[in-house]
Write a protein that holds these residues in place. Structure first.
Motif, PDB file in Angstrom:
ATOM      1  N   PRO A  21     -17.933   9.740  -2.913  1.00 34.90           N
ATOM      2  CA  PRO A  21     -16.641  10.347  -3.230  1.00 34.90           C
ATOM      3  C   PRO A  21     -16.490  11.743  -2.629  1.00 34.90           C
ATOM      4  O   PRO A  21     -15.406  12.102  -2.181  1.00 34.90           O
ATOM      5  CB  PRO A  21     -16.646  10.387  -4.763  1.00 34.90           C
ATOM      6  N   SER A  22     -17.577  12.512  -2.580  1.00 41.19           N
ATOM      7  CA  SER A  22     -17.468  13.865  -2.013  1.00 41.19           C
ATOM      8  C   SER A  22     -17.214  13.808  -0.500  1.00 41.19           C
ATOM      9  O   SER A  22     -16.486  14.643   0.030  1.00 41.19           O
ATOM     10  CB  SER A  22     -18.708  14.698  -2.330  1.00 41.19           C
ATOM     11  N   GLU A  23     -17.795  12.816   0.188  1.00 44.87           N
ATOM     12  CA  GLU A  23     -17.513  12.654   1.622  1.00 44.87           C
ATOM     13  C   GLU A  23     -16.043  12.298   1.839  1.00 44.87           C
ATOM     14  O   GLU A  23     -15.385  12.840   2.736  1.00 44.87           O
ATOM     15  CB  GLU A  23     -18.410  11.579   2.235  1.00 44.87           C
ATOM     16  N   LEU A  24     -15.534  11.403   0.998  1.00 44.12           N
ATOM     17  CA  LEU A  24     -14.123  11.040   1.112  1.00 44.12           C
ATOM     18  C   LEU A  24     -13.225  12.235   0.798  1.00 44.12           C
ATOM     19  O   LEU A  24     -12.212  12.437   1.469  1.00 44.12           O
ATOM     20  CB  LEU A  24     -13.785   9.876   0.179  1.00 44.12           C
ATOM     21  N   ALA A  25     -13.585  13.004  -0.208  1.00 43.47           N
ATOM     22  CA  ALA A  25     -12.794  14.193  -0.546  1.00 43.47           C
ATOM     23  C   ALA A  25     -12.734  15.141   0.650  1.00 43.47           C
ATOM     24  O   ALA A  25     -11.666  15.661   0.988  1.00 43.47           O
ATOM     25  CB  ALA A  25     -13.393  14.897  -1.766  1.00 43.47           C
ATOM     26  N   ALA A  26     -13.867  15.350   1.311  1.00 39.87           N
ATOM     27  CA  ALA A  26     -13.888  16.221   2.489  1.00 39.87           C
ATOM     28  C   ALA A  26     -13.050  15.627   3.616  1.00 39.87           C
ATOM     29  O   ALA A  26     -12.260  16.333   4.259  1.00 39.87           O
ATOM     30  CB  ALA A  26     -15.327  16.449   2.953  1.00 39.87           C
TER      31      ALA A  26
ATOM     32  N   LEU B 142       0.836  -1.198   0.000  1.00 39.34           N
ATOM     33  CA  LEU B 142       0.000   0.000   0.000  1.00 39.34           C
ATOM     34  C   LEU B 142       0.867   1.243   0.000  1.00 39.34           C
ATOM     35  O   LEU B 142       1.870   1.306   0.717  1.00 39.34           O
ATOM     36  CB  LEU B 142      -0.879   0.050   1.251  1.00 39.34           C
ATOM     37  N   GLU B 143       0.458   2.221  -0.774  1.00 37.53           N
ATOM     38  CA  GLU B 143       1.045   3.554  -0.670  1.00 37.53           C
ATOM     39  C   GLU B 143       0.326   4.281   0.469  1.00 37.53           C
ATOM     40  O   GLU B 143      -0.804   3.928   0.811  1.00 37.53           O
ATOM     41  CB  GLU B 143       0.848   4.324  -1.986  1.00 37.53           C
ATOM     42  N   ARG B 144       0.978   5.285   1.011  1.00 36.71           N
ATOM     43  CA  ARG B 144       0.381   6.019   2.132  1.00 36.71           C
ATOM     44  C   ARG B 144      -0.994   6.581   1.758  1.00 36.71           C
ATOM     45  O   ARG B 144      -1.942   6.502   2.535  1.00 36.71           O
ATOM     46  CB  ARG B 144       1.327   7.142   2.583  1.00 36.71           C
ATOM     47  N   HIS B 145      -1.103   7.169   0.575  1.00 39.27           N
ATOM     48  CA  HIS B 145      -2.381   7.765   0.170  1.00 39.27           C
ATOM     49  C   HIS B 145      -3.464   6.692  -0.007  1.00 39.27           C
ATOM     50  O   HIS B 145      -4.638   6.949   0.246  1.00 39.27           O
ATOM     51  CB  HIS B 145      -2.226   8.620  -1.098  1.00 39.27           C
ATOM     52  N   GLU B 146      -3.068   5.486  -0.414  1.00 38.09           N
ATOM     53  CA  GLU B 146      -4.045   4.407  -0.541  1.00 38.09           C
ATOM     54  C   GLU B 146      -4.550   3.989   0.839  1.00 38.09           C
ATOM     55  O   GLU B 146      -5.752   3.815   1.049  1.00 38.09           O
ATOM     56  CB  GLU B 146      -3.424   3.205  -1.248  1.00 38.09           C
ATOM     57  N   PHE B 147      -3.622   3.834   1.776  1.00 37.47           N
ATOM     58  CA  PHE B 147      -4.013   3.479   3.138  1.00 37.47           C
ATOM     59  C   PHE B 147      -4.925   4.556   3.725  1.00 37.47           C
ATOM     60  O   PHE B 147      -5.944   4.245   4.335  1.00 37.47           O
ATOM     61  CB  PHE B 147      -2.788   3.288   4.036  1.00 37.47           C
ATOM     62  N   ASP B 148      -4.547   5.825   3.544  1.00 38.61           N
ATOM     63  CA  ASP B 148      -5.361   6.922   4.079  1.00 38.61           C
ATOM     64  C   ASP B 148      -6.788   6.869   3.537  1.00 38.61           C
ATOM     65  O   ASP B 148      -7.748   7.080   4.281  1.00 38.61           O
ATOM     66  CB  ASP B 148      -4.738   8.280   3.749  1.00 38.61           C
ATOM     67  N   THR B 149      -6.922   6.574   2.262  1.00 44.09           N
ATOM     68  CA  THR B 149      -8.249   6.498   1.646  1.00 44.09           C
ATOM     69  C   THR B 149      -9.040   5.319   2.215  1.00 44.09           C
ATOM     70  O   THR B 149     -10.216   5.470   2.581  1.00 44.09           O
ATOM     71  CB  THR B 149      -8.135   6.394   0.115  1.00 44.09           C
ATOM     72  N   LEU B 150      -8.402   4.156   2.324  1.00 41.34           N
ATOM     73  CA  LEU B 150      -9.069   2.989   2.915  1.00 41.34           C
ATOM     74  C   LEU B 150      -9.444   3.270   4.372  1.00 41.34           C
ATOM     75  O   LEU B 150     -10.526   2.888   4.830  1.00 41.34           O
ATOM     76  CB  LEU B 150      -8.172   1.751   2.836  1.00 41.34           C
ATOM     77  N   HIS B 151      -8.562   3.946   5.082  1.00 42.76           N
ATOM     78  CA  HIS B 151      -8.786   4.263   6.494  1.00 42.76           C
ATOM     79  C   HIS B 151     -10.002   5.181   6.662  1.00 42.76           C
ATOM     80  O   HIS B 151     -10.862   4.941   7.514  1.00 42.76           O
ATOM     81  CB  HIS B 151      -7.529   4.910   7.076  1.00 42.76           C
ATOM     82  N   LYS B 152     -10.083   6.213   5.849  1.00 48.06           N
ATOM     83  CA  LYS B 152     -11.233   7.132   5.934  1.00 48.06           C
ATOM     84  C   LYS B 152     -12.513   6.413   5.542  1.00 48.06           C
ATOM     85  O   LYS B 152     -13.562   6.635   6.158  1.00 48.06           O
ATOM     86  CB  LYS B 152     -11.015   8.362   5.046  1.00 48.06           C
ATOM     87  N   LEU B 153     -12.432   5.568   4.551  1.00 44.28           N
ATOM     88  CA  LEU B 153     -13.600   4.803   4.125  1.00 44.28           C
ATOM     89  C   LEU B 153     -14.041   3.849   5.239  1.00 44.28           C
ATOM     90  O   LEU B 153     -15.236   3.766   5.561  1.00 44.28           O
ATOM     91  CB  LEU B 153     -13.291   4.043   2.836  1.00 44.28           C
ATOM     92  N   ALA B 154     -13.105   3.164   5.847  1.00 46.48           N
ATOM     93  CA  ALA B 154     -13.433   2.261   6.961  1.00 46.48           C
ATOM     94  C   ALA B 154     -14.038   3.051   8.126  1.00 46.48           C
ATOM     95  O   ALA B 154     -14.962   2.573   8.790  1.00 46.48           O
ATOM     96  CB  ALA B 154     -12.182   1.516   7.421  1.00 46.48           C
ATOM     97  N   GLY B 155     -13.533   4.244   8.347  1.00 48.38           N
ATOM     98  CA  GLY B 155     -14.049   5.091   9.422  1.00 48.38           C
ATOM     99  C   GLY B 155     -15.480   5.546   9.201  1.00 48.38           C
ATOM    100  O   GLY B 155     -16.152   5.995  10.128  1.00 48.38           O
ATOM    101  N   ARG B 156     -15.962   5.408   7.996  1.00 44.37           N
ATOM    102  CA  ARG B 156     -17.361   5.732   7.687  1.00 44.37           C
ATOM    103  C   ARG B 156     -18.191   4.459   7.565  1.00 44.37           C
ATOM    104  O   ARG B 156     -19.221   4.441   6.902  1.00 44.37           O
ATOM    105  CB  ARG B 156     -17.444   6.545   6.399  1.00 44.37           C
TER     106      ARG B 156
END
Length: 187
Positions: A88-93, A68-82
């Motif tokens: 996509p707009s929620e993830l962007a925010a 995983l790249e850091r940005h990929e992990f961050d995206t998965l992490h935010k998604l898991a947190g929801r």
């Protein structure tokens, strides 16, 4: 007996220690140079910095181990947190990114089978982003490596001392956040 005497000599104000660390030598070098240096503040700050660097290295190795790249992990992490699903707009925010930047991230994660985009149940013109089983397993695997290391390190403290340490750091962070303004990530 000699080891016990050395440990006793290493303690200050009757506090017990479990041994010396790198910061003890750092303080010994700098106290003669800066006699007004508060060894408790310098010791705490230096140890926090070194602990942060150590945990960052563990996290980076974990990400590499899970490809995983850091940005990929961050995206998965935010998604898991929801709860594993978001627009996509929620993830962007959540990621503090432009929507176009999120689209590029999602494209890569979808190609790897870590997320899927499905028509929104609320609005047919939109899509929802969902973690796949593989995405959840990859995210959890990377999280577990860091979590195990945190448990290993903080496990040397009894539960009451961990709570006390957390409370003390909270009081310091409240002051830092008051003067820090923007830029504090509350994820």
């Amino acid at each position: 007996m000699a080891d016990a005497k050395k440990r006793e000599g290493d303690t200050r104000a009757g506090e017990a220690t479990e041994g010396r660390d790198w910061t003890d030598g750092h303080l010994e070098r700098w106290l003669p140079v800066l006699p007004t240096l508060d060894p408790d503040v310098e010791g705490a700050v230096t140890r926090m910095k070194k602990l942060t660097v150590h945990l960052r290295r563990v996290r980076e190795q974990s990400l590499a181990d899970f490809d995983l790249e850091r940005h990929e992990f961050d995206t998965l992490h935010k998604l898991a947190g929801r709860g594993g699903s978001a627009s996509p707009s929620e993830l962007a925010a959540d990621l503090d990114l432009a929507p176009a930047s999120v689209t590029g991230r999602l494209d890569g994660l979808e190609r790897r089978g870590l997320i899927r985009r499905t028509p929104s149940r609320r609005d047919r013109r939109r899509v929802d982003v969902e973690l796949t089983e593989q995405g959840r397993a990859t995210w959890l695997g990377a999280m577990d490596v860091v979590g195990h290391e945190e448990e290993r390190l903080f496990g040397v403290l009894p539960k009451a001392e961990r709570a006390q340490l957390s409370d003390m750091l909270r009081r310091i962070m409240v002051v830092a956040e008051e003067s820090g303004g923007a830029g504090w990530d509350r994820s």
